[in-house]
Write a protein that holds these residues in place. Structure first.
Motif, PDB file in Angstrom:
ATOM      1  N   MET A   1      28.991  -6.803  24.776  1.00  0.00           N
ATOM      2  CA  MET A   1      27.693  -6.466  24.245  1.00  0.00           C
ATOM      3  C   MET A   1      27.172  -7.644  23.414  1.00  0.00           C
ATOM      4  SD  MET A   1      26.564  -3.578  21.474  1.00  0.00           S
ATOM      5  CE  MET A   1      26.798  -2.165  22.516  1.00  0.00           C
ATOM      6  N   LYS A   2      25.914  -7.984  23.609  1.00  0.00           N
ATOM      7  CA  LYS A   2      25.291  -9.067  22.859  1.00  0.00           C
ATOM      8  C   LYS A   2      24.923  -8.575  21.471  1.00  0.00           C
ATOM      9  CE  LYS A   2      23.275 -11.244  26.888  1.00  0.00           C
ATOM     10  NZ  LYS A   2      22.054 -11.762  27.510  1.00  0.00           N
ATOM     11  N   LYS A   3      25.422  -9.270  20.458  1.00  0.00           N
ATOM     12  CA  LYS A   3      25.077  -8.940  19.077  1.00  0.00           C
ATOM     13  C   LYS A   3      24.601 -10.204  18.399  1.00  0.00           C
ATOM     14  CE  LYS A   3      27.677  -4.975  17.627  1.00  0.00           C
ATOM     15  NZ  LYS A   3      28.506  -4.406  16.593  1.00  0.00           N
ATOM     16  N   ASN A   4      23.447 -10.124  17.757  1.00  0.00           N
ATOM     17  CA  ASN A   4      22.988 -11.257  16.977  1.00  0.00           C
ATOM     18  C   ASN A   4      23.981 -11.527  15.860  1.00  0.00           C
ATOM     19  OD1 ASN A   4      20.703 -11.447  18.567  1.00  0.00           O
ATOM     20  ND2 ASN A   4      19.492 -10.150  17.217  1.00  0.00           N
ATOM     21  N   GLN A   5      24.162 -12.802  15.543  1.00  0.00           N
ATOM     22  CA  GLN A   5      25.113 -13.211  14.517  1.00  0.00           C
ATOM     23  C   GLN A   5      24.362 -13.642  13.266  1.00  0.00           C
ATOM     24  OE1 GLN A   5      28.535 -12.879  15.054  1.00  0.00           O
ATOM     25  NE2 GLN A   5      27.725 -11.864  16.875  1.00  0.00           N
ATOM     26  N   HIS A   6      24.885 -13.232  12.112  1.00  0.00           N
ATOM     27  CA  HIS A   6      24.269 -13.569  10.835  1.00  0.00           C
ATOM     28  C   HIS A   6      25.284 -14.300   9.963  1.00  0.00           C
ATOM     29  CE1 HIS A   6      20.604 -10.997  11.158  1.00  0.00           C
ATOM     30  NE2 HIS A   6      21.356 -10.439  12.093  1.00  0.00           N
ATOM     31  N   VAL A   7      24.845 -15.394   9.345  1.00  0.00           N
ATOM     32  CA  VAL A   7      25.634 -16.099   8.336  1.00  0.00           C
ATOM     33  C   VAL A   7      25.071 -15.660   6.995  1.00  0.00           C
ATOM     34  CG1 VAL A   7      26.224 -18.350   7.368  1.00  0.00           C
ATOM     35  CG2 VAL A   7      26.121 -18.054   9.852  1.00  0.00           C
ATOM     36  N   VAL A   8      25.912 -14.964   6.218  1.00  0.00           N
ATOM     37  CA  VAL A   8      25.445 -14.349   4.976  1.00  0.00           C
ATOM     38  C   VAL A   8      26.375 -14.695   3.814  1.00  0.00           C
ATOM     39  CG1 VAL A   8      24.320 -12.420   6.158  1.00  0.00           C
ATOM     40  CG2 VAL A   8      26.706 -12.204   5.500  1.00  0.00           C
ATOM     41  N   PRO A   9      25.837 -14.663   2.570  1.00  0.00           N
ATOM     42  CA  PRO A   9      26.697 -14.900   1.409  1.00  0.00           C
ATOM     43  C   PRO A   9      27.780 -13.822   1.321  1.00  0.00           C
ATOM     44  CG  PRO A   9      24.365 -14.850   0.777  1.00  0.00           C
ATOM     45  CD  PRO A   9      24.447 -14.408   2.204  1.00  0.00           C
ATOM     46  N   HIS A  10      28.940 -14.235   0.814  1.00  0.00           N
ATOM     47  CA  HIS A  10      30.087 -13.332   0.674  1.00  0.00           C
ATOM     48  C   HIS A  10      30.761 -13.665  -0.653  1.00  0.00           C
ATOM     49  CE1 HIS A  10      34.196 -11.843   1.468  1.00  0.00           C
ATOM     50  NE2 HIS A  10      33.614 -11.000   2.305  1.00  0.00           N
ATOM     51  N   GLN A  11      31.442 -12.721  -1.243  1.00  0.00           N
ATOM     52  CA  GLN A  11      32.091 -12.958  -2.535  1.00  0.00           C
ATOM     53  C   GLN A  11      33.115 -14.092  -2.479  1.00  0.00           C
ATOM     54  OE1 GLN A  11      33.810  -9.188  -3.489  1.00  0.00           O
ATOM     55  NE2 GLN A  11      35.607  -9.492  -2.204  1.00  0.00           N
ATOM     56  N   ASP A  12      33.652 -14.371  -1.298  1.00  0.00           N
ATOM     57  CA  ASP A  12      34.637 -15.447  -1.146  1.00  0.00           C
ATOM     58  C   ASP A  12      34.046 -16.692  -0.495  1.00  0.00           C
ATOM     59  OD1 ASP A  12      36.684 -13.877  -2.264  1.00  0.00           O
ATOM     60  OD2 ASP A  12      37.091 -12.931  -0.332  1.00  0.00           O
ATOM     61  N   GLY A  13      32.711 -16.769  -0.399  1.00  0.00           N
ATOM     62  CA  GLY A  13      32.066 -17.928   0.210  1.00  0.00           C
ATOM     63  C   GLY A  13      30.926 -17.487   1.109  1.00  0.00           C
ATOM     64  N   TRP A  14      31.150 -17.599   2.421  1.00  0.00           N
ATOM     65  CA  TRP A  14      30.148 -17.219   3.423  1.00  0.00           C
ATOM     66  C   TRP A  14      30.802 -16.414   4.526  1.00  0.00           C
ATOM     67  CZ3 TRP A  14      25.024 -18.062   2.797  1.00  0.00           C
ATOM     68  CH2 TRP A  14      24.668 -18.897   1.736  1.00  0.00           C
ATOM     69  N   ALA A  15      30.046 -15.498   5.116  1.00  0.00           N
ATOM     70  CA  ALA A  15      30.593 -14.628   6.158  1.00  0.00           C
ATOM     71  C   ALA A  15      29.756 -14.707   7.422  1.00  0.00           C
ATOM     72  CB  ALA A  15      30.638 -13.184   5.672  1.00  0.00           C
ATOM     73  N   VAL A  16      30.431 -14.526   8.542  1.00  0.00           N
ATOM     74  CA  VAL A  16      29.790 -14.352   9.837  1.00  0.00           C
ATOM     75  C   VAL A  16      29.868 -12.866  10.137  1.00  0.00           C
ATOM     76  CG1 VAL A  16      29.880 -14.885  12.300  1.00  0.00           C
ATOM     77  CG2 VAL A  16      30.558 -16.625  10.618  1.00  0.00           C
ATOM     78  N   LYS A  17      28.707 -12.252  10.374  1.00  0.00           N
ATOM     79  CA  LYS A  17      28.676 -10.821  10.670  1.00  0.00           C
ATOM     80  C   LYS A  17      27.846 -10.573  11.919  1.00  0.00           C
ATOM     81  CE  LYS A  17      28.510  -7.688   7.449  1.00  0.00           C
ATOM     82  NZ  LYS A  17      28.029  -6.859   6.335  1.00  0.00           N
ATOM     83  N   GLY A  18      28.386  -9.782  12.814  1.00  0.00           N
ATOM     84  CA  GLY A  18      27.613  -9.328  13.958  1.00  0.00           C
ATOM     85  C   GLY A  18      26.608  -8.294  13.478  1.00  0.00           C
ATOM     86  N   GLU A  19      25.413  -8.324  14.041  1.00  0.00           N
ATOM     87  CA  GLU A  19      24.358  -7.410  13.617  1.00  0.00           C
ATOM     88  C   GLU A  19      24.831  -5.964  13.722  1.00  0.00           C
ATOM     89  OE1 GLU A  19      19.991  -6.717  15.285  1.00  0.00           O
ATOM     90  OE2 GLU A  19      20.320  -8.685  14.377  1.00  0.00           O
ATOM     91  N   GLY A  20      24.674  -5.219  12.637  1.00  0.00           N
ATOM     92  CA  GLY A  20      25.064  -3.822  12.605  1.00  0.00           C
ATOM     93  C   GLY A  20      26.509  -3.587  12.187  1.00  0.00           C
ATOM     94  N   ASN A  21      27.298  -4.649  12.106  1.00  0.00           N
ATOM     95  CA  ASN A  21      28.699  -4.499  11.693  1.00  0.00           C
ATOM     96  C   ASN A  21      28.797  -4.373  10.181  1.00  0.00           C
ATOM     97  OD1 ASN A  21      29.277  -4.884  14.364  1.00  0.00           O
ATOM     98  ND2 ASN A  21      30.312  -6.837  14.113  1.00  0.00           N
TER      99      ASN A  21
END
Length: 73
Positions: free
Chosen positions: A1-21
Motif C-alpha cells: 500500500m502506498k503511504k505518504n512519508q512524513h519527516v517530523v520532529p521527535h523527542q529523540d531527534g527526527w522521525a519518519v512516519k507513514g501517513e496515518g501511522n
C-alpha cells in the motif's frame, strides 16, 4: 500500500512516519538522516515525501510517482 512519508520532529531527534501511522518507522538524530530514509521509502512506494519544520509546518515536499501524466496530443 502506498503511504505518504512524513519527516517530523521527535523527542529523540527526527522521525519518519507513514501517513496515518501512530508509530514512527524510524527515528534518527538528524533531520538529514530522516529525510534520506524517508526518501528511499517514498521512492520505493511511489508516494509523496513531506518534510516538516520543528514547529510542525511543512517546509518542503517531493513526489515519487504521483505526478499527473502529460498527454501528447
Amino acid at each position: 500500500m502506498k503511504k505518504n512519508q512524513h519527516v517530523v520532529p521527535h523527542q529523540d531527534g527526527w522521525a519518519v512516519k507513514g501517513e496515518g501511522n501512530s508509530k514512527a518507522t524510524k527515528v534518527t538524530k538528524t533531520q538529514t538522516e530522516a529525510i534520506e530514509s524517508a526518501r528511499k521509502i517514498a521512492k520505493n512506494q511511489e508516494s509523496e515525501l513531506f518534510i516538516h519544520k520543528k514547529d510542525g509546518t511543512i517546509r518542503g515536499r517531493d513526489s515519487y510517482g504521483n505526478d499527473p501524466v502529460e498527454s501528447k496530443g
